[in-house]
Scaffold this active site. Structure first.
Site, PDB file in Angstrom:
ATOM      1  N   GLY A  33       0.825  -1.195   0.000  1.00 13.31           N
ATOM      2  CA  GLY A  33       0.000   0.000   0.000  1.00 13.31           C
ATOM      3  C   GLY A  33       0.859   1.244   0.000  1.00 13.31           C
ATOM      4  N   CYS A  34       0.264   2.354  -0.380  1.00  8.56           N
ATOM      5  CA  CYS A  34       1.019   3.601  -0.496  1.00  8.56           C
ATOM      6  C   CYS A  34       1.451   4.107   0.873  1.00  8.56           C
ATOM      7  CB  CYS A  34       0.212   4.644  -1.247  1.00  8.56           C
ATOM      8  SG  CYS A  34      -1.482   4.859  -0.651  1.00  8.56           S
ATOM      9  N   TYR A  35       0.506   4.226   1.807  1.00  9.50           N
ATOM     10  CA  TYR A  35       0.879   4.659   3.152  1.00  9.50           C
ATOM     11  C   TYR A  35       1.887   3.711   3.791  1.00  9.50           C
ATOM     12  CZ  TYR A  35      -2.893   8.193   3.674  1.00  9.50           C
ATOM     13  OH  TYR A  35      -3.714   9.283   3.577  1.00  9.50           O
TER      14      TYR A  35
END
Lengths: 350, 350, 350, 350
Positions: free
Chosen positions: B155-157
């Site tokens: 995921g990006c976060y």
């Protein structure tokens, strides 16, 4: 303090070119009990205020005068919308005249000239001013403000940060070392001056932290929370720069030991902020546009039972509740006016 | 794996309409060793890719096909640019064919179907997939990725958050409960779908927190840091929505006991990230535009001796290092190509 | 001109601090046939390029040198990324050396020193330069550019404006007085210098016109369209400032007498722009993000039969097709390279 | 019309969810002579207005009712903040009750149902409404508005466009075919509905034209200018979408034959707009933030002697002077109140 019917209080705004100066004018021009008598500028003297700030065309066309030409005996209140380090000289000059002064700079916010000099890296030229200066956060110091003749208007970050954590520091024996305030501000907080920092293309579609570990507002927050906790506070404060004009959002984290729940947290905040007209307790995370242009501070306390932390989110408009609006609130208290007179701006969203 | 000279690997992008789909195309179209053979869309089948994404006019005019029409035996690698909950069915369908699959959804990132179902509130239809899935963060799992046939792209976060804290969790016996990650993401993280959340006037000149205390990425971060710490991790993660298109900035706070200094912190990070081509250790706080459009993660570790905390700031482009670029990095490793092939985009600032 | 295999051409960028300088570096660092040998800055000499432009950390860390220290005999091409009025002195200094020079300023774009002095209100110190200078719009002057040693790279507004109307002025006997170009530019067009104009809060969420009736680019547009029409042109050009970083959108209006239709208009544009790799004829109005970061000019000709006007909309990235990208295109032509070498950037949307 | 002292007029806002609904509430809540009695919503009935629009928390917490539950006999004025095509049914339902109606939709702005059907591509269900409807642009039709019971509040683009050219069309025998209005609007003009058009990442840092040659507001502008010129008008109108929330800037071009000068142009505009409290004639090009949040239209007429054209630039806030503010202005006239009552908002800049 009382005025004959229809007689308005008279104010001067010292410092026209910055955002706090123009924002004061935006609010005061519609204040029911007050009249702006003059606005000063050293560098733009002779120009009209509306030449500097086109939005005031036909609304405030006053010719700017030099501060030296302001006759305080004709006035009831002075707003100093000046940079820190400059403001202190004007306080020194005018304090003895007995006029009510609201200083929007950082020059008299801290506990002592010594603390000031440590964090602002600057000699203070009017240490005597600290004796009478009252920290102008009405939610904490209403009574002192009512009696004050010199009010130090709080910083924008401290306003949002203190309002986030005050009920916890007031009611509980929290461990202050656990407090972390991760704050985000719109660009107007950086002032009107053109620089690399304020260049559009360094801000637009961008985001960054700054002043990590050493921003001046840290000590201002610490002092006020210490006052509530009655214990020295050493907390973490990290500011960030948002690609927006106005608004501060503070995300405050505070571990709480012992018995806590969402309901208890809510009660704590409700008790602390009842009768405070400009704090709106929200039941969901506020966005900065929900307070934009208004004097409201929207506060959302959230209890995370998984991590045993309170997460409190506060949104303000840095130029209003964080500066000019709070200054007018302070003035209302100092002059014995209705607390919210002239502060009925509805937040502008979208 | 080897190819005859001048023979390019063949890839398909499953899912054309979202931002990860178009970003994959932006990167792959200039990849020296790879050719996009087809791009799929169920709802836009028959249209050209450039009709959906005007920026590709004359560059990628491929006609969109349905996923059912993709012949995997002609291909070397599949990119699944699909929403979570949808992706798992395609993994199920194609995993046995032996083709290399990089899944950009959240469907196989977590440790088990059980954890998935708890945090995603959704039944997992292909639990067997977890057996082979490798978490595709090359800075942590390069060797496993090289051998993997199914990579779950992070995921990006989590990418930004894990890179912020990994060196600390790897080297020290930190107290994981003290970790707080205050993260801020551009709007593309919310996807291409039109909604109140993505409406311009709800985002522009605005800022807010969301998913407070319960965002799905929390568990993904916890799992990876647990893996490094060899101990269960329960940390705080708070996402916020920035009025920008691209970019994540994570501000991570981590109390560190014992002997620490800026120099030691720097060494720790340098050791951990040496030989990692896409992590740039910076000596000042990075802004998100300094990595925009590129696969770099800019990491800035700061030691605050006053509060005994490390504050680590990481900036990535959520669509590149946080999605499509990292997927291509994973592909390079899986196909035995030069690690940074096709990933030479210079950050676009301004 | 030819080079031994694997031997790259050598370039210097004169002027590092502005946007054209950094944008040239962004493009040239991935150019397959060229090497940046040095970058100059008078005010930042001794710093690394990546200290000025953080996005280049680890990519271009060259130490900045003074222009006086550039040894042109070691170089093949010079890019002058300097303000107008400064550039002319460097052309004067280096032109005789025989090195290829691409001047990105406005100093040699116009027909004569006299016209320059009238519109730029400045004495020209190197009138001789006009003799050899070729106007570097490849869609109009490809053959001359190939032979040129001094190319005056077009202005950003003129690039978009001329490409909008060139096919009409080339093919038809239009009345030039009827032409109106209403153009809108991103803020980077105003340069890197901090000023009231570039202050974030004067630009963000804002929009205005400027230079009404007298912008310098008017005469540049007029000269090039006169060249095509073979008749003097006196048209209307109004620039506006968009709250975006990059991009120009020109909306051009041109009354057309006689027999015209959408189909005829399309043919006219197709004929004129066939074989021009960077002009993309679109069948709907382009947005500036559809070309952002790339060297494309997206041109959309629309025939309004109700008003008998052609409305032509052109979108470019002012820093690429309007500056650095076009400069590299010119360089490719001057050095006999593939026309589009190094210019394969896919537009970055979102 | 008169009211007993301290008795306020009563209003209902029909349609709560859109921007005109919330903007009406923002203005009316501080109107000295008026009270909002109810606000309607079919889809959100039962919710509080402040649940829909968080900025009104603690300010307007009225529970939303269905339009069917509005009792018009208790009211003095109705604001219809509904989409076109919906509004007409409510006008039909309520017109005969004699209540003052201000319709903010496009349903009754045009000369006849026939013109409506041609440009709106929709059957009009209440043609009788056209008989009494008055076009609510106070600068043109003040007297008729004072006597009207049904006012069709002008479109946002027409407000800016007509104010730009009205003095010319009123005083001179201009050639209407020469008029070109190149207009640019903030995104709120596209409404509150989530769609590709309103998705943040399609708007942010972007810009484009739309409705080229056929936007509905064209005919509205033409009709009003025809009324002044007493001659049929067929002009060019091109709208563009700005990446800002609020604001329209119209750049209008009008060739003028015969004897004209800057001074004459100024006189013409001064004569036409004297005694018009919301038109501010400016002596430099206004930006949209200089009117943001206020009911002002800032108009700047410029004479270009080189091209013999007047270029007139007008800035308004599309939600205030272009919608809700103008509606309140109309209401003030219809109810015999002070023309500018409740409309003292100072533009919010920055």
């Amino acid at each position: 303090m009382s005025k004959l019917k229809n007689k308005k209080f008279k104010a001067s705004i010292i410092g026209a070119s910055g955002y706090t100066g123009s924002e004061l004018a935006r609010i005061l021009v519609n204040h029911p009990e007050l009249e702006i008598v003059n606005i000063t500028s050293e560098s733009h003297q002779g120009k009209r205020f509306s030449e500097l700030h086109g939005q005031f065309s036909g609304i405030v066309d006053l010719e700017l005068v030099r501060a030296a030409d302001v006759e305080v005996s004709d006035l009831d209140v002075l707003f100093l919308a000046l940079p820190h380090g400059v403001s202190m000289d004007f306080v020194k000059k005018w304090e003895k005249s007995g006029i009510k002064i609201i200083d929007l700079s950082g020059d008299f916010r801290l506990a002592s000239p010594e603390v000031y000099e440590e964090w602002y890296k600057k000699k203070h030229t009017y240490p005597e001013g600290f004796r009478n200066a009252v920290y102008g956060l009405p939610e904490l110091h209403e009574d002192s403000i009512r009696k004050a003749s010199l009010v130090a208007n709080p910083g924008c970050y401290p306003t949002a940060s203190i309002l986030s954590l005050a009920p916890l520091f007031n009611a509980l024996d929290v461990d202050p070392a656990g407090a972390i305030i991760d704050a985000k501000s719109g660009l107007t907080g950086a002032g009107v001056k053109a620089s690399n920092v304020t260049h559009f293309s360094n801000v637009n579609d961008n985001f960054k932290a700054y002043g990590i570990g050493n921003h001046r507002h840290t000590v201002e927050i610490q002092e006020q929370l210490s006052f509530l906790l009655k214990k020295s506070v050493n907390l973490q404060f990290t500011p960030h720069l948002l690609p927006v004009d106005r608004g501060i959002l503070a995300t405050a984290y505070m571990g709480v030991e012992g018995d806590m729940s969402q309901q208890k947290l809510d009660s704590l905040y409700q008790d602390f902020y009842q009768e405070k007209p400009f704090v709106r307790l929200r039941n969901q995370a506020p966005s900065i546009k929900e307070v934009r242009g208004s004097n409201y501070a929207d506060v959302y306390p959230f209890w995370d039972d998984r991590t045993k932390r309170a997460i409190v989110i506060t949104a303000i408009d840095n130029l209003v509740k964080g500066a000019a609006g709070q200054a007018v609130h302070n003035m209302n208290l100092m002059l014995g006016l209705e607390e919210s007179a002239g502060l009925d701006q509805v937040p502008m969203q979208p």
